[in-house]
Motif scaffolding. Structure first.
Motif, short mmCIF file in Angstrom:
data_model
loop_
_atom_site.label_atom_id
_atom_site.label_comp_id
_atom_site.label_asym_id
_atom_site.label_seq_id
_atom_site.Cartn_x
_atom_site.Cartn_y
_atom_site.Cartn_z
N SER A 1 0.84 -1.20 0.00
CA SER A 1 0.00 0.00 0.00
C SER A 1 0.87 1.25 0.00
CB SER A 1 -0.92 0.01 1.23
OG SER A 1 -1.79 -1.10 1.20
N GLY A 2 0.38 2.30 -0.66
CA GLY A 2 1.11 3.56 -0.72
C GLY A 2 0.40 4.65 0.05
N ASP A 3 1.02 5.84 0.10
CA ASP A 3 0.46 6.95 0.86
C ASP A 3 -0.93 7.33 0.38
OD1 ASP A 3 2.71 6.99 2.32
OD2 ASP A 3 3.51 8.89 1.56
N ARG A 4 -1.18 7.18 -0.92
CA ARG A 4 -2.48 7.56 -1.47
C ARG A 4 -3.60 6.69 -0.94
NH1 ARG A 4 -2.31 12.65 -2.44
NH2 ARG A 4 -0.52 13.25 -3.73
N THR A 5 -3.25 5.53 -0.40
CA THR A 5 -4.25 4.67 0.21
C THR A 5 -4.93 5.40 1.36
OG1 THR A 5 -3.04 2.66 -0.36
CG2 THR A 5 -4.59 2.50 1.45
N VAL A 6 -4.14 6.16 2.13
CA VAL A 6 -4.71 6.92 3.24
C VAL A 6 -5.73 7.92 2.72
CG1 VAL A 6 -4.21 8.49 5.15
CG2 VAL A 6 -2.60 6.66 4.60
N ASP A 7 -5.37 8.66 1.66
CA ASP A 7 -6.27 9.67 1.11
C ASP A 7 -7.58 9.04 0.62
OD1 ASP A 7 -4.18 11.42 1.55
OD2 ASP A 7 -3.46 11.33 -0.50
N THR A 8 -7.47 7.88 -0.02
CA THR A 8 -8.67 7.21 -0.53
C THR A 8 -9.60 6.81 0.60
OG1 THR A 8 -7.45 6.35 -2.43
CG2 THR A 8 -9.49 5.23 -1.84
N HIS A 9 -9.03 6.27 1.69
CA HIS A 9 -9.86 5.84 2.80
C HIS A 9 -10.41 7.03 3.60
CE1 HIS A 9 -8.18 1.91 1.84
NE2 HIS A 9 -9.13 1.40 2.60
N VAL A 10 -9.68 8.14 3.65
CA VAL A 10 -10.22 9.35 4.28
C VAL A 10 -11.45 9.81 3.51
CG1 VAL A 10 -9.82 11.81 4.65
CG2 VAL A 10 -8.10 10.15 5.37
N LYS A 11 -11.39 9.72 2.18
CA LYS A 11 -12.52 10.15 1.35
C LYS A 11 -13.76 9.29 1.62
CE LYS A 11 -13.86 10.94 -3.47
NZ LYS A 11 -13.40 10.89 -4.88
N THR A 12 -13.59 7.97 1.66
CA THR A 12 -14.75 7.10 1.89
C THR A 12 -15.25 7.23 3.33
OG1 THR A 12 -13.30 5.21 2.45
CG2 THR A 12 -13.99 5.45 0.15
N LEU A 13 -14.33 7.46 4.28
CA LEU A 13 -14.74 7.66 5.67
C LEU A 13 -15.57 8.93 5.81
CD1 LEU A 13 -14.65 6.93 8.65
CD2 LEU A 13 -12.41 8.05 8.80
N ARG A 14 -15.12 10.00 5.17
CA ARG A 14 -15.88 11.26 5.22
C ARG A 14 -17.29 11.07 4.65
NH1 ARG A 14 -10.89 15.10 3.34
NH2 ARG A 14 -10.45 16.07 5.38
N ALA A 15 -17.38 10.31 3.57
CA ALA A 15 -18.69 10.08 2.95
C ALA A 15 -19.64 9.39 3.93
CB ALA A 15 -18.54 9.24 1.68
N LYS A 16 -19.13 8.45 4.70
CA LYS A 16 -19.97 7.74 5.66
C LYS A 16 -20.35 8.63 6.84
CE LYS A 16 -18.43 3.15 4.32
NZ LYS A 16 -17.81 1.86 4.70
#
Length: 224
Positions: free
Chosen positions: A185-200
């Motif tokens: 996993s790379g750093d962008r993985t964090v950004d992707t999961h922050v995005k989905t977490l915010r949506a929830k």
């Protein structure tokens, strides 16, 4: 008196279970189908659900997911003898326990009591931060009183931020704490999961934005 949702399509089994539950002070509501159970759950609050895996309309596992949508609900599955795959799948989707048919109604009631005691103890130990309630033992997080349906990494991300509310955690720190076993996993993985977490979180409260981005630094959790 704790209300128990019993979903079982065999009346003879359901009758004995209801009798045993009432004898121990519980208030059982029996449903023959998953659809009937969902209609009850839409208007009533249950302390625990006992679900037969093999229902005529909705599978017990799918019913469990629907019943838990937007709420926390302990679940005990009833499975056929020797159905090891069912037991494994049930535990993987978060079953609190399972009982194999044929079973003793008294044993089932005892298991109901054990699960309810465990849930009550976990709720007592749950930490409250801002609008969040974190049950670390059960790996569950509620926001504004509603249970969040989180993936493994979304939960890990939010739990890490809840451990240090207000502190800025870098992507590297979050990668180490949450994705330590995912070497690819790379750093962008964090950004992707922050995005989905915010949506929830927005699904619960459209105006809330507790996860803050600090450009070039990382993320923090605003609990004001």
């Amino acid at each position: 008196m704790s209300r128990i949702l019993l979903v079982e399509d065999e009346p003879a089994i359901a009758d004995t279970v209801q009798y045993a539950l009432r004898a121990e002070g519980f208030d059982p509501v029996h449903c023959l189908t998953g659809g009937e159970a969902l209609r009850w759950a839409a208007t009533e609050v249950f302390a625990l659900a006992v679900l037969d895996v093999g229902l005529p309309d909705i599978g017990g596992f799918a019913l469990c997911r629907e019943l838990r949508r937007g709420r926390e609900l302990p679940v005990i599955f009833l499975t056929a003898q020797g159905a090891e795959a069912d037991r494994i799948l049930g535990l993987e989707i978060g079953a609190d326990d399972y009982v194999t048919k044929p079973f003793s109604p008294r044993e089932l009631v005892a298991r109901v009591r054990v699960v309810l005691r465990r849930v009550q103890a976990a709720q007592a130990d749950a930490s409250v931060v801002g609008g969040f309630e974190h049950d670390a033992a059960g790996k569950r997080i509620r926001f504004r009183g509603r249970s969040l349906e989180l993936t493994r990494y979304e939960y890990g991300l939010l739990a890490a931020l809840l451990q240090r509310p207000g502190a800025v955690l870098s992507r590297a720190q979050l990668m180490d704490r949450v994705w330590g076993d995912a070497l690819d996993s790379g750093d962008r993985t964090v950004d992707t999961h922050v995005k989905t977490l915010r949506a929830k979180l927005h699904e619960v409260d459209a105006a809330a934005d507790p996860v803050r981005t600090h450009r070039g630094l990382g993320y923090s959790l605003d609990v004001q």
